[in-house]
Design a protein around this motif. Structure first.
Motif, PDB file in Angstrom:
ATOM      1  N   THR A 186       0.809  -1.213   0.000  1.00 33.82           N
ATOM      2  CA  THR A 186       0.000   0.000   0.000  1.00 33.82           C
ATOM      3  C   THR A 186       0.844   1.265   0.000  1.00 33.82           C
ATOM      4  OG1 THR A 186      -1.790  -1.138   1.114  1.00 33.82           O
ATOM      5  CG2 THR A 186      -1.808   1.257   1.232  1.00 33.82           C
ATOM      6  N   LEU A 187       1.903   1.302   0.780  1.00 37.09           N
ATOM      7  CA  LEU A 187       2.718   2.506   0.877  1.00 37.09           C
ATOM      8  C   LEU A 187       4.032   2.397   0.117  1.00 37.09           C
ATOM      9  CD1 LEU A 187       2.127   3.590   4.569  1.00 37.09           C
ATOM     10  CD2 LEU A 187       1.066   4.454   2.491  1.00 37.09           C
ATOM     11  N   ALA A 188       4.198   1.353  -0.663  1.00 38.78           N
ATOM     12  CA  ALA A 188       5.404   1.237  -1.480  1.00 38.78           C
ATOM     13  C   ALA A 188       5.391   2.332  -2.528  1.00 38.78           C
ATOM     14  CB  ALA A 188       5.456  -0.135  -2.155  1.00 38.78           C
ATOM     15  N   LYS A 189       6.533   2.903  -2.759  1.00 42.59           N
ATOM     16  CA  LYS A 189       6.620   3.957  -3.772  1.00 42.59           C
ATOM     17  C   LYS A 189       7.300   3.373  -5.012  1.00 42.59           C
ATOM     18  CE  LYS A 189       6.652   7.605  -0.368  1.00 42.59           C
ATOM     19  NZ  LYS A 189       6.582   6.775   0.808  1.00 42.59           N
ATOM     20  N   MET A 190       6.626   2.437  -5.642  1.00 36.82           N
ATOM     21  CA  MET A 190       7.211   1.748  -6.770  1.00 36.82           C
ATOM     22  C   MET A 190       6.971   2.492  -8.079  1.00 36.82           C
ATOM     23  SD  MET A 190       6.506  -2.160  -5.639  1.00 36.82           S
ATOM     24  CE  MET A 190       7.631  -2.832  -6.837  1.00 36.82           C
ATOM     25  N   ASN A 191       6.008   3.379  -8.093  1.00 36.78           N
ATOM     26  CA  ASN A 191       5.735   4.154  -9.302  1.00 36.78           C
ATOM     27  C   ASN A 191       4.992   5.429  -8.916  1.00 36.78           C
ATOM     28  OD1 ASN A 191       2.819   3.641  -9.348  1.00 36.78           O
ATOM     29  ND2 ASN A 191       3.395   1.540  -9.781  1.00 36.78           N
ATOM     30  N   ALA A 192       4.728   6.240  -9.896  1.00 41.72           N
ATOM     31  CA  ALA A 192       4.087   7.531  -9.633  1.00 41.72           C
ATOM     32  C   ALA A 192       2.694   7.368  -9.043  1.00 41.72           C
ATOM     33  CB  ALA A 192       4.019   8.353 -10.923  1.00 41.72           C
ATOM     34  N   PHE A 193       1.968   6.358  -9.472  1.00 37.76           N
ATOM     35  CA  PHE A 193       0.622   6.128  -8.961  1.00 37.76           C
ATOM     36  C   PHE A 193       0.664   5.845  -7.463  1.00 37.76           C
ATOM     37  CE2 PHE A 193      -3.314   3.723  -8.318  1.00 37.76           C
ATOM     38  CZ  PHE A 193      -4.213   4.574  -8.933  1.00 37.76           C
ATOM     39  N   ASP A 194       1.651   5.061  -7.012  1.00 37.72           N
ATOM     40  CA  ASP A 194       1.806   4.776  -5.590  1.00 37.72           C
ATOM     41  C   ASP A 194       2.078   6.050  -4.803  1.00 37.72           C
ATOM     42  OD1 ASP A 194       1.497   2.046  -6.057  1.00 37.72           O
ATOM     43  OD2 ASP A 194       3.641   1.731  -6.324  1.00 37.72           O
ATOM     44  N   LEU A 195       2.901   6.918  -5.358  1.00 41.96           N
ATOM     45  CA  LEU A 195       3.203   8.177  -4.691  1.00 41.96           C
ATOM     46  C   LEU A 195       1.945   9.031  -4.537  1.00 41.96           C
ATOM     47  CD1 LEU A 195       5.204  10.247  -3.523  1.00 41.96           C
ATOM     48  CD2 LEU A 195       5.542  11.056  -5.863  1.00 41.96           C
ATOM     49  N   VAL A 196       1.123   9.069  -5.559  1.00 43.36           N
ATOM     50  CA  VAL A 196      -0.113   9.850  -5.511  1.00 43.36           C
ATOM     51  C   VAL A 196      -1.031   9.318  -4.408  1.00 43.36           C
ATOM     52  CG1 VAL A 196      -2.245  10.373  -6.782  1.00 43.36           C
ATOM     53  CG2 VAL A 196      -0.021  10.618  -7.899  1.00 43.36           C
ATOM     54  N   VAL A 197      -1.130   8.007  -4.277  1.00 42.64           N
ATOM     55  CA  VAL A 197      -1.976   7.425  -3.235  1.00 42.64           C
ATOM     56  C   VAL A 197      -1.430   7.769  -1.853  1.00 42.64           C
ATOM     57  CG1 VAL A 197      -2.793   5.258  -2.220  1.00 42.64           C
ATOM     58  CG2 VAL A 197      -2.903   5.612  -4.686  1.00 42.64           C
ATOM     59  N   THR A 198      -0.121   7.707  -1.683  1.00 45.66           N
ATOM     60  CA  THR A 198       0.489   8.051  -0.399  1.00 45.66           C
ATOM     61  C   THR A 198       0.206   9.510  -0.035  1.00 45.66           C
ATOM     62  OG1 THR A 198       2.226   6.409  -0.774  1.00 45.66           O
ATOM     63  CG2 THR A 198       2.658   8.092   0.883  1.00 45.66           C
ATOM     64  N   VAL A 199       0.355  10.392  -1.007  1.00 43.09           N
ATOM     65  CA  VAL A 199       0.063  11.812  -0.761  1.00 43.09           C
ATOM     66  C   VAL A 199      -1.430  11.998  -0.461  1.00 43.09           C
ATOM     67  CG1 VAL A 199      -0.003  14.106  -1.831  1.00 43.09           C
ATOM     68  CG2 VAL A 199       2.019  12.657  -2.086  1.00 43.09           C
ATOM     69  N   ALA A 200      -2.285  11.287  -1.171  1.00 45.14           N
ATOM     70  CA  ALA A 200      -3.729  11.396  -0.937  1.00 45.14           C
ATOM     71  C   ALA A 200      -4.093  10.924   0.473  1.00 45.14           C
ATOM     72  CB  ALA A 200      -4.502  10.594  -1.982  1.00 45.14           C
ATOM     73  N   LEU A 201      -3.435   9.876   0.950  1.00 46.93           N
ATOM     74  CA  LEU A 201      -3.681   9.422   2.324  1.00 46.93           C
ATOM     75  C   LEU A 201      -3.300  10.511   3.327  1.00 46.93           C
ATOM     76  CD1 LEU A 201      -2.447   5.712   2.156  1.00 46.93           C
ATOM     77  CD2 LEU A 201      -4.787   6.484   2.566  1.00 46.93           C
ATOM     78  N   GLY A 202      -2.153  11.134   3.107  1.00 40.15           N
ATOM     79  CA  GLY A 202      -1.726  12.218   3.999  1.00 40.15           C
ATOM     80  C   GLY A 202      -2.672  13.400   3.949  1.00 40.15           C
TER      81      GLY A 202
END
Length: 176
Positions: A34-50
């Motif tokens: 869930t919080l892996a930053k393997m690609n840009a989409f993962d980063l967007v989800v992490t930022v959205a959670l924050g």
């Protein structure tokens, strides 16, 4: 404004504890991916959670239940995306970027670099950061799906099988 009321301070404190507990629970249940930053989409989800967590804490119009639902939905959508990416090559291509070869056998690949908006200086910096002093000693520099550079020196290259999923730029044909 510096201070409104003790009630607002207490509300933020209680919401922070509850929302934080909800976020930790949801992330733990969903797994490491869930919080892996393997690609840009993962980063967007992490930022959205924050961002969602901040909204829960600071926006009086958002209840804890609404915020917790938003956190759960973001994590569930991330899980669905990850599972679909694993099982469907077409979906994976739609959602995820491919790694791009920027330097091959000591040669900068200008078209690939321009296509990815990467400068020669950035590639050289990546090479230096790996302790390599000569571009000629580099087999490959790859811009990974998460935006990081991978540098593969000649001494590390082996068979080069780690480059099998790397998109090579289309090379211009002589005379065209």
């Amino acid at each position: 404004m510096f201070f409104d009321s003790w009630y607002d301070m207490l509300r933020v404190a209680v919401m922070a504890m509850c929302a934080y507990a909800a976020l930790i629970t949801v992330v733990r249940l969903s797994g490491k991916r869930t919080l892996a930053k393997m690609n840009a989409f993962d980063l967007v989800v992490t930022v959205a959670l924050g961002s969602t967590l901040a909204t829960i804490l600071l926006n009086r119009d958002v209840s804890l239940a609404e915020g917790a639902l938003a956190l759960v939905l973001l994590v569930v959508l991330q899980l669905v995306n990850a599972k679909a990416s694993v099982h469907s090559r077409a979906f994976r291509r739609l959602i995820k970027a491919e790694p791009t070869l920027l330097l091959s056998d000591g040669r900068m690949l200008g078209d690939a670099m321009a296509g990815q908006r990467v400068t020669e200086s950035e590639v050289l910096q990546a090479i230096r950061s790996k302790g390599i002093g000569a571009v000629e000693d580099v087999t490959a520099v790859v811009l990974e799906t998460d935006g990081r550079f991978s540098v593969l020196s000649r001494s590390q290259a082996g068979s080069g099988s780690s480059l099998q999923d790397v998109r090579e730029p289309v090379r211009a044909q002589p005379g065209k």
